[in-house]
Enzyme design. Structure first.
Site, PDB file in Angstrom:
ATOM      1  CD1 TRP A 289     -54.811 -17.804  32.794  1.00  0.00           C
ATOM      2  CD2 TRP A 289     -55.935 -18.950  34.339  1.00  0.00           C
ATOM      3  NE1 TRP A 289     -55.299 -16.898  33.714  1.00  0.00           N
ATOM      4  CE2 TRP A 289     -55.979 -17.569  34.672  1.00  0.00           C
ATOM      5  CE3 TRP A 289     -56.562 -19.863  35.179  1.00  0.00           C
ATOM      6  CZ2 TRP A 289     -56.648 -17.093  35.803  1.00  0.00           C
ATOM      7  CZ3 TRP A 289     -57.231 -19.390  36.307  1.00  0.00           C
ATOM      8  CH2 TRP A 289     -57.268 -18.018  36.610  1.00  0.00           C
TER       9      TRP A 289
ATOM     10  N   PRO B   9     -52.749 -21.632  23.510  1.00  0.00           N
ATOM     11  CG  PRO B   9     -51.934 -23.684  24.261  1.00  0.00           C
ATOM     12  CD  PRO B   9     -52.103 -22.851  23.018  1.00  0.00           C
TER      13      PRO B   9
ATOM     14  CB  SER C 144     -58.276  -9.332  30.736  1.00  0.00           C
ATOM     15  OG  SER C 144     -57.163  -8.883  29.969  1.00  0.00           O
TER      16      SER C 144
ATOM     17  CD  GLU D  53     -65.920 -15.475  28.072  1.00  0.00           C
ATOM     18  OE1 GLU D  53     -64.810 -14.966  28.337  1.00  0.00           O
ATOM     19  OE2 GLU D  53     -66.566 -16.102  28.907  1.00  0.00           O
TER      20      GLU D  53
ATOM     21  CB  CYS E  94     -65.530 -14.685  32.857  1.00  0.00           C
ATOM     22  SG  CYS E  94     -66.261 -15.955  31.797  1.00  0.00           S
TER      23      CYS E  94
END
Length: 479
Positions: free
Chosen positions: A149, A174, A227, A248, A282
């Protein structure tokens, strides 16, 4: 009411209605009905059928269509960015920048896909005469992409670009918190003339859609931006067939500011990144270690810079940071501050929910914590918010070893002009990205963005990412 995009058509979701909330003012932006597991199956089967012809389309045609799609995204950049700003709460400028990242990635793949080469070898030493060996790259097939998001448009492009460029097909999901701008892309995909079924976009409950997409035997590649815990769940659900993964994931990025650093430049970089996207990146600076000889000076610089940022939304002027994605994330920030202060950290700026904002909004003040240590949650976990956590060090080798001691190896930072320190950092930092005297943003399209350990598999961006969408076929010919 927004609709799903399956087989080139907008269709109503058959699941429950979900409201998309603007975290800046707690208002409903719009709503959609969730896709069901049956619709997930339909989208996968559509992508599988479309791949039979699309996978044989010439690379020049694929790149032409991808370029046209990018042109349409650019034409609608204002509209997309306004929608992005509403559903994420981002200030408009940041949402516009997200769409700019999207354009860079799409245009890169529209050119780079033309340069995917195979290899031919002629074996003149064969006892049977001349033997030709060919190694070809073929599109892998159906791709499932789970998108985060925090950067809806950039994350969508990281899948759409290589999917179209390689000749694969995809089902994209999404986040249900920020699906609207991504669903809007379906209109532009269709307008660009990209064949029906090449890109399908679903939105809805991760618990239902995630399992339906991952457990299917149709996908050959599953991509995730999210995550580590989610990645483990995806891998578990996917064990119904042999699949590839491109993940990722999160990180716990260490930052070392050496006594030889350009302190002003380092403070500018750290402060701007910590406040960028409200710290919801991140690659953001997480554990920030400052040499004791420059610690007080650097802390003052950070206080001065962070103090210029104010919470705001939309087109508010000045150095504005938007809200957290939701009130749960906002509460996490408050808990992190409480934990750090309770264990001895000094709170010198922010640290609380700001007053005077709309009821139910998810803002959190720009925050500076000093004298942090490993016992605190701000050093043990990814912060993912506008909290800068600083501590001092005296011995470089010791702090470098501590900085590198993490299961998540995404990004690591060093600000130093000591060549020995730089060489040691490059060697010891166990992360996919080692950044020396620079930030972690920019050059997004042609350099790989990759993690080590629990921070990911494979990479996004660059020709190395594009390679993940192909499989090799070896051919041996005796004329």
């Amino acid at each position: 009411m927004y609709q799903l995009f399956i087989g080139g058509n907008y269709v109503d979701g058959k699941g429950k209605k979900i409201d998309v909330i603007n975290p800046a003012d707690n208002t409903v932006v719009d709503s959609f009905c969730s896709a069901t597991k049956e619709q997930a199956k339909e989208a996968l089967e559509t992508a599988q059928e479309t791949f039979k012809t699309w996978g044989k389309t010439s690379v020049m045609e694929r790149c032409r269509l991808l370029s046209k799609f990018a042109d349409l995204v650019e034409e609608h950049q204002d509209e997309i960015s306004r929608l992005n700003s509403l559903e994420t709460g981002k200030p408009y400028g940041e949402a516009y920048g997200d769409t700019g990242f999207c354009l860079n990635v799409l245009r890169f793949h529209a050119e780079e896909a033309k340069r995917v080469y195979g290899t031919t070898l002629n074996d003149y030493n064969s006892q049977r005469g001349s033997v030709y060996h060919m190694v070809e790259k073929r599109p892998v097939g159906v791709v499932v992409g789970h998108l985060a998001w925090n950067y809806p448009m950039y994350n969508a492009a990281l899948k759409i670009g290589p999917v179209i460029g390689s000749g694969c097909t995809a089902v994209l999901k999404p986040s249900s918190q920020t699906p609207l701008a991504t669903l809007f892309l379906g209109k532009l995909i269709r307008e660009a003339g990209i064949p029906d079924g090449v890109i399908n976009i679903l939105a809805g409950s991760s618990s239902e859609l995630g399992y339906a997409l991952n457990s299917s035997t149709i996908p050959r590649l599953i991509g995730l931006i999210g995550s580590t815990d989610t990645a483990l769940k995806v891998m578990s659900d996917s064990a119904t067939s042999v699949k590839r993964f491109s993940f990722e994931l999160g990180g716990n990025a260490p930052t070392i500011v050496s006594e030889s650093a350009d302190l002003a430049a380092a403070a500018d970089t750290v402060a701007s990144m910590k406040m960028g996207n409200s710290g919801q990146m991140c690659v953001d600076h997480n554990r920030i270690y400052i040499h004791e000889s420059v610690y007080d000076q650097f802390c003052e610089m950070m206080l001065e810079r962070l103090g210029k940022f104010k919470v705001g939304q939309g087109t508010d002027e000045g150095m504005i940071i938007g809200p957290m994605i939701n009130q749960s994330a906002q509460k996490t920030m408050a808990d992190l501050v409480e934990d750090a202060v309770g264990k001895g950290a000094r709170l010198v700026l922010g640290g609380k929910i700001p007053e005077g904002m709309p009821e139910g909004s998810a803002f959190f003040e720009p925050t500076l914590l000093l004298d942090c240590n490993r016992s605190m949650k701000v050093y043990q976990q990814e912060i993912f918010g506008p909290i800068a956590a600083l501590s001092k060090y005296s011995d470089y080798d010791e702090i470098l070893a501590e900085a590198a001691d993490t299961d998540g190896g995404l990004s690591s930072y060093l600000f130093s002009h000591d060549t020995k320190e730089i060489a040691k950092a490059v060697e010891i930092f166990n992360s996919g990205e080692v950044l020396i005297n620079v930030d972690g943003i920019g050059d997004v399209e042609f350099l790989p963005h990759c993690g080590i350990g629990n921070s990911g598999l494979g990479c996004d961006n660059s020709l190395w990412s594009l390679d993940e969408y192909f499989e090799l076929k070896r051919v041996k010919i005796i004329p």
